[in-house]
Design a protein around this motif. Sequence first.
Motif, PDB file in Angstrom:
ATOM      1  N   ARG A   3       7.287 -10.354   6.927  1.00  0.00           N
ATOM      2  CA  ARG A   3       6.173 -10.301   5.993  1.00  0.00           C
ATOM      3  C   ARG A   3       4.987 -11.094   6.520  1.00  0.00           C
ATOM      4  O   ARG A   3       5.135 -12.210   7.016  1.00  0.00           O
ATOM      5  CB  ARG A   3       6.593 -10.880   4.640  1.00  0.00           C
ATOM      6  N   GLY A  17      -4.730  -6.640   8.899  1.00  0.00           N
ATOM      7  CA  GLY A  17      -3.742  -5.994   8.048  1.00  0.00           C
ATOM      8  C   GLY A  17      -3.318  -4.638   8.573  1.00  0.00           C
ATOM      9  O   GLY A  17      -2.129  -4.309   8.622  1.00  0.00           O
ATOM     10  N   LEU A  21       0.425  -3.694  10.001  1.00  0.00           N
ATOM     11  CA  LEU A  21       1.161  -2.579   9.374  1.00  0.00           C
ATOM     12  C   LEU A  21       1.627  -1.580  10.420  1.00  0.00           C
ATOM     13  O   LEU A  21       2.753  -1.067  10.358  1.00  0.00           O
ATOM     14  CB  LEU A  21       0.263  -1.877   8.350  1.00  0.00           C
ATOM     15  N   ASP A  26       5.414  -5.966   6.836  1.00  0.00           N
ATOM     16  CA  ASP A  26       5.068  -5.817   5.425  1.00  0.00           C
ATOM     17  C   ASP A  26       3.851  -6.713   5.190  1.00  0.00           C
ATOM     18  O   ASP A  26       3.919  -7.919   5.420  1.00  0.00           O
ATOM     19  CB  ASP A  26       6.239  -6.257   4.548  1.00  0.00           C
ATOM     20  N   VAL A  27       2.741  -6.137   4.755  1.00  0.00           N
ATOM     21  CA  VAL A  27       1.465  -6.865   4.738  1.00  0.00           C
ATOM     22  C   VAL A  27       0.911  -6.959   3.319  1.00  0.00           C
ATOM     23  O   VAL A  27       0.906  -5.975   2.573  1.00  0.00           O
ATOM     24  CB  VAL A  27       0.430  -6.171   5.651  1.00  0.00           C
ATOM     25  N   THR A  28       0.412  -8.136   2.977  1.00  0.00           N
ATOM     26  CA  THR A  28      -0.367  -8.349   1.761  1.00  0.00           C
ATOM     27  C   THR A  28      -1.679  -9.013   2.156  1.00  0.00           C
ATOM     28  O   THR A  28      -1.676 -10.030   2.855  1.00  0.00           O
ATOM     29  CB  THR A  28       0.379  -9.257   0.762  1.00  0.00           C
ATOM     30  N   LEU A 114      -5.391   0.732   5.030  1.00  0.00           N
ATOM     31  CA  LEU A 114      -4.352  -0.124   4.451  1.00  0.00           C
ATOM     32  C   LEU A 114      -3.607   0.594   3.349  1.00  0.00           C
ATOM     33  O   LEU A 114      -2.369   0.597   3.310  1.00  0.00           O
ATOM     34  CB  LEU A 114      -4.986  -1.393   3.878  1.00  0.00           C
ATOM     35  N   ALA A 115      -4.361   1.192   2.424  1.00  0.00           N
ATOM     36  CA  ALA A 115      -3.742   1.867   1.289  1.00  0.00           C
ATOM     37  C   ALA A 115      -2.888   3.048   1.742  1.00  0.00           C
ATOM     38  O   ALA A 115      -1.802   3.300   1.198  1.00  0.00           O
ATOM     39  CB  ALA A 115      -4.815   2.327   0.310  1.00  0.00           C
ATOM     40  N   SER A 118       0.375   1.516   3.258  1.00  0.00           N
ATOM     41  CA  SER A 118       1.236   0.636   2.475  1.00  0.00           C
ATOM     42  C   SER A 118       1.059   0.757   0.974  1.00  0.00           C
ATOM     43  O   SER A 118       1.740   0.082   0.222  1.00  0.00           O
ATOM     44  CB  SER A 118       0.990  -0.821   2.890  1.00  0.00           C
ATOM     45  N   CYS A 122      -1.316  -3.267  -1.485  1.00  0.00           N
ATOM     46  CA  CYS A 122      -1.392  -4.094  -0.272  1.00  0.00           C
ATOM     47  C   CYS A 122      -2.582  -5.045  -0.312  1.00  0.00           C
ATOM     48  O   CYS A 122      -2.514  -6.153   0.206  1.00  0.00           O
ATOM     49  CB  CYS A 122      -1.480  -3.187   0.946  1.00  0.00           C
ATOM     50  N   ARG A 124      -4.940  -7.304  -2.593  1.00  0.00           N
ATOM     51  CA  ARG A 124      -5.024  -7.960  -3.897  1.00  0.00           C
ATOM     52  C   ARG A 124      -6.379  -8.641  -4.044  1.00  0.00           C
ATOM     53  O   ARG A 124      -6.713  -9.543  -3.269  1.00  0.00           O
ATOM     54  CB  ARG A 124      -3.904  -8.987  -4.059  1.00  0.00           C
TER      55      ARG A 124
END
Length: 401
Positions: A3, A17, A21, A26-28, A114-115, A118, A122, A124
């Motif tokens: 992560r 990001g 990915l 696993d990216v936030t 990104l979207a 993931s 992803c 926030r």
Amino acid sequence: MARAVVIGGGVGGLSAGVALLRKGWDVTVLERAPAVEPVGSGLAIAANALKALDALGLGDRVRALAHAEGPMALRRADGRLLTGTTEEAADSAYGDSVVVMLRATLLDILADALAAASGPGCLRLDATVTEVDAERGVVRTAAGDLEADLVVAADGIHSLTRRALFPGHPGPVYAGVTVWRALVPLEDVRLGDPSRVPRSESWGRGAVFGIQLLAGDVVYLYATDVAPPGGAAADEREELLRRFGGWHEPIPALLRAADPARIIRGDIYSHTTPLPAYHRDKVALVGDAAHAMTPNLGQGACQAIEDAVVLGHLADPSRPGGGLAAYSAARTERTTRIVRRSMTLCRMSRLRNPVAVWLRDSAVAAVGRLSPDLMLRSMDEVLRWRPPAEAVPSRGPRDGR
């Protein structure tokens, strides 16, 4: 799955990001702003950054939505040509020229990527980071703690993360100049033919004025001048007209057409003292958080994208902090040289003594006559960069190259 938590949803953070990915992380991505606001400025994306975006699978989309820059002229404040270059020369030398687009458009492209990879969760928004535990890989926010195998600090020029990792470092210093940026619809200028708004940068006594035509016939203006930090004017358009209203056309006409409420003013800072490394424990720094630079080379965002691609290539998801020393080694020397070169140009541009300005302009013009590709060759080391071979998607050359 390993992560990664990325702090910052700007160009560097979103690029990191996407790069992570693509490597199976696993990216936030955490962005403190409550919404993705339009950014009222343009952005130049040079050949090196376009190659980095190719490695993220986004280069052709950026090229399709951007405006090719065309001929570039460096002029005096009275409009006299000092030197210049062409899009064809850059494309021949580096396989790409420079494209310009709205910064907001590039952010949209990166956020969409990104979207797509993931899901929308992803990224926030309204997520303010209060602290980072580099050793444990814990990111503390008002909404709770996030644990990560890798933390990417892309939190900008005044990065809180950088200050926590390197408390003895002096941080970025004021470069001595303030910058103004604005977007002006070409139809509001009443100049007719877009060719009458040439891509140019003009130098005067301590001041610079740049003009870029973006897709959709929007003109991007940027100006710098020597000023104390922290300043502001009641009407920034009037302030710009006071400083640049006597310069060559179409500069005064463009300023008269600018919306005073949409002119962005800010001070320029630079990392005159380089960081000893761009990582510590489980944290990696990218973009302005690692190597803030003046805009004179047009490489701030470009180097952030390079950082992201190299980090994605080297960060090892099989072990916490793995590959970050290699990332620092790959990026510190190159970016330090670019920061210094950009600062050197900044110092040249802020010369105010009439004799020094005359000597500077005369030297640039003379060398330009002897070597017409001076502007291009001076950027050779910067623009010839290529991403790690393993980071580039397997496919044929672009456009037959």
